[in-house]
Scaffold this active site. Structure first.
Site, mmCIF file in Angstrom:
data_model
loop_
_atom_site.group_PDB
_atom_site.id
_atom_site.type_symbol
_atom_site.label_atom_id
_atom_site.label_comp_id
_atom_site.label_asym_id
_atom_site.label_seq_id
_atom_site.Cartn_x
_atom_site.Cartn_y
_atom_site.Cartn_z
ATOM 1 N N PHE A 81 0.816 -1.226 0.000
ATOM 2 C CA PHE A 81 0.000 0.000 0.000
ATOM 3 C C PHE A 81 0.846 1.272 0.000
ATOM 4 C CE2 PHE A 81 1.036 -0.437 4.470
ATOM 5 C CZ PHE A 81 1.259 0.873 4.852
ATOM 6 N N SER A 97 6.002 -7.086 3.549
ATOM 7 C CA SER A 97 6.650 -7.441 4.811
ATOM 8 C C SER A 97 7.520 -8.687 4.646
ATOM 9 C CB SER A 97 5.583 -7.724 5.875
ATOM 10 O OG SER A 97 4.862 -8.884 5.503
ATOM 11 N N GLU A 127 11.386 -7.742 -2.174
ATOM 12 C CA GLU A 127 11.799 -6.447 -1.623
ATOM 13 C C GLU A 127 10.989 -6.276 -0.346
ATOM 14 O OE1 GLU A 127 11.868 -3.013 -0.484
ATOM 15 O OE2 GLU A 127 10.839 -2.353 -2.312
ATOM 16 N N CYS A 186 9.648 1.465 3.233
ATOM 17 C CA CYS A 186 10.568 0.398 3.638
ATOM 18 C C CYS A 186 11.949 0.988 3.880
ATOM 19 C CB CYS A 186 10.591 -0.732 2.625
ATOM 20 S SG CYS A 186 10.904 -0.168 0.987
ATOM 21 N N THR A 187 12.189 2.194 3.357
ATOM 22 C CA THR A 187 13.467 2.878 3.561
ATOM 23 C C THR A 187 13.428 3.883 4.717
ATOM 24 O OG1 THR A 187 12.727 4.466 1.928
ATOM 25 C CG2 THR A 187 14.225 2.739 1.144
HETATM 26 C C1 UN1 Z 1 9.276 1.364 -0.581
HETATM 27 O O1 UN1 Z 1 9.116 1.931 0.498
HETATM 28 O O2 UN1 Z 1 8.797 0.224 -0.799
HETATM 29 O O3 UN1 Z 1 13.765 5.081 -1.687
HETATM 30 C C2 UN1 Z 1 9.955 1.992 -1.739
HETATM 31 C C3 UN1 Z 1 12.608 5.421 -1.414
HETATM 32 C C4 UN1 Z 1 11.579 5.370 -2.513
HETATM 33 C C5 UN1 Z 1 11.055 3.986 -2.686
HETATM 34 C C6 UN1 Z 1 10.612 3.303 -1.431
HETATM 35 N N1 UN1 Z 1 12.181 5.816 -3.744
HETATM 36 O O4 UN1 Z 1 12.278 5.824 -0.302
#
Ligand code: UN1
Length: 517
Positions: free
Chosen positions: A167, A248, A269, A303-304
């Site tokens: 999401f 996740s 990922e 995710c970052t």
């Molecule tokens: C993610 O959170 O799945 O580097 C991708 C970043 C974005 C991509 C995040 N360009 O924060």
């Protein structure tokens, strides 16, 4: 919905994207055979129902895979630069629709409007990248050990690619995959998150128009809607040679095992637990915006996202005070209103997970520097708005070791040299993104060396989030090992073939083996 749409142009955006609003019926996406029950999409910004999408049954899925397989047979025969031309047109459509699509991302997912536009920009960027790539899907010529022989490597289209996305990046991650897969000659089936289904339908409508304009079958791009069970149709299906899944670690463990069981390829990922090391020479002008954007951007749901700051004790108080001070400037509210830095979490489950994580951090001995909590009152009726929290913690706390998709930042000290900080940064199960703030060349190079960060992404003097599309994106350990987006990530969307060609009149065997008849 009416009041908010009137304010921020959401109703118009839905129209421009070919979506029906709740009063008009169900959006399906033009190539969606969905005949199952409906998923309702509620905005976390105001709690309003935005629209409904029909889900994909097993029978519907069979039609989708058939369409994707049929389309693959024609698409792989089309010259790669011509496929690039389709992606170029798609990128141009995205340029035209950046505003409504960015707004929809912001409204359906809850990220700030700037970040919603940024996400669409990321789609445009990967399209541009893929167009260039469509003329560079090069193999190599390899010297043969045998006289009159040559070896060659070729890249062929793979087949139907299954994409499972989360999401938090409801449009960009799909585009990272499709833009590359399409120039590689693959067709795609996308299962988007059931928490942002309208974004998926909007994307499908855009590509459907491009395909129609070019008299190409819509099977090149398909969507399927629903929960994990719909995803399972793909993960267990041997007709799908590659599954690219973002989400996740828990999800990735299941998907990876299912795909491996049938010898499919997977590109995973998954979760991150990203840290910034702040050394004695770090420049606060760079540290503060880098750390704060990393921690609170997308309300901590990237995710970052930056989860940990590992700060040298000699600058600890100064850095802590500067970050705590910066948090006081943050405005939280409707993400479509550009004066707000932070929008809501995706839903109430996410709010409960966030609250539980703060409680757990406290129970483990954490010291709260900036209180979290759920916001109430006017503008916060959806119940999904929370305050970003800062907690002093230890790296080995159970809660610090796990990824919580929320704006909670853990501060911790190191006292020795940079190696100690690197060991702390690496001392988690995940391995996506990492950063060091330093003006010492030796520290920076150690962090980037083989003995440095163990993550897929390692940055110097910038934060952990906001990667550009030109590099390969992904990480090690429980992040899953996959790489998507730039660099040579395209190779996973193709199958490699090694050719040995004999243009002599003899048949010498490799390794000098004699076999005389
Ligand atoms: C993610 O959170 O799945 O580097 C991708 C970043 C974005 C991509 C995040 N360009 O924060």
């Amino acid at each position: 919905m009416q009041a908010v749409s009137a304010d921020f142009g959401i109703k118009d955006a839905l129209k421009q994207l070919g979506l029906k609003d709740i009063n008009e019926g169900t959006s399906t996406g033009s190539n969606n055979f969905g005949s199952g029950e409906l998923i309702a999409s509620y905005s976390p910004t105001d709690g309003q129902l935005i629209g409904k999408v029909s889900t994909t049954t097993k029978d519907d899925y069979e039609k989708v895979i058939q369409a994707a397989q049929d389309a693959f047979l024609m698409f792989r025969a089309m010259p790669a630069p011509q496929r690039g031309e389709i992606v170029r047109q798609f990128g141009n459509k995205l340029r035209e629709l950046k505003e409504p699509l960015g707004k929809l991302v912001s409204y359906e997912m809850g990220k700030s409007l700037q970040e919603g536009y940024g996400e669409v920009q990321e789609m445009i960027d990967i399209c541009d990248f893929a167009v260039g790539l469509s003329r560079q899907l090069n193999g190599q010529t390899i010297p043969s050990e045998r006289p009159g022989h040559v070896m060659r490597e070729q890249w062929h289209s793979l087949g139907v690619v299954g994409i499972i996305s989360a999401f938090n990046f409801p449009v960009a991650v799909w585009a990272w995959n499709t833009a590359l897969a399409w120039v590689c000659g693959d067709t795609c089936i996308w299962k988007a998150s059931e928490k942002a289904p309208l974004c998926a339908v909007a994307c499908q409508n855009i590509i459907a128009e491009v395909l129609k304009d070019n008299n190409l079958p819509e099977g090149i791009s398909c969507i399927i809607n629903g929960d994990y069970k719909v995803g399972e149709f793909m993960t267990t299906d041997h007709r799908i040679p590659l599954i690219s899944a973002t989400g996740s670690t828990r999800m990735g463990r299941i998907v990876g095992a299912k795909v491996a069981e049938r010898f499919g390829k997977s590109l995973l990922e998954l979760g991150g637990n990203n840290a910034i090391i702040i050394t004695p020479t770090a420049d606060l002008k760079v540290v503060v915006p880098g750390a704060v954007f990393g921690a609170v951007g997308t309300c901590g749901q990237r995710c970052t996202s930056t989860r940990r700051l590992i700060i040298h004790e000699s600058v600890y108080n100064k850095v802590r005070d500067a970050i705590v001070g910066a948090y006081k400037q943050l405005t939280i509210g409707n993400p479509l209103d550009e004066k707000n830095h932070i929008g809501p979490l995706i839903d109430k489950d996410a709010v409960n997970t966030y609250l539980a994580a703060i409680e757990k951090a406290k129970a483990e001995g954490g010291n709260v520097l900036v209180e979290g909590g759920v916001l109430e009152g006017e503008g916060y009726e959806s119940g999904c708005y929370v305050k970003p929290a800062i907690i002093e913690a230890k790296n080995d706390f159970e809660i610090v070791q796990s990824e919580t998709f929320a704006p909670i930042l853990y501060l911790m000290k190191y006292s020795g040299d940079v190696e100690q900080a690197i060991a702390m940064q690496n001392g988690v199960a995940q391995g996506l993104s990492s950063a060091i703030m330093t003006n010492e060349m030796k520290e920076a190079e150690k962090f980037l060396s083989f003995a440095g960060s163990d993550c897929g992404i390692a940055n110097v003097n910038i934060g952990t989030s906001g990667a550009e599309i030109g590099g390969a994106f992904g990480g090690e350990k429980e992040t899953g090992g996959g790489r998507e987006s730039g660099s040579d990530a395209w190779k996973i969307y193709m199958r490699r073939q090694t050719n040995t060609i004999n243009y002599s009149d003899e048949l010498p065997l490799a390794q000098g083996i004699k076999f005389d008849l």
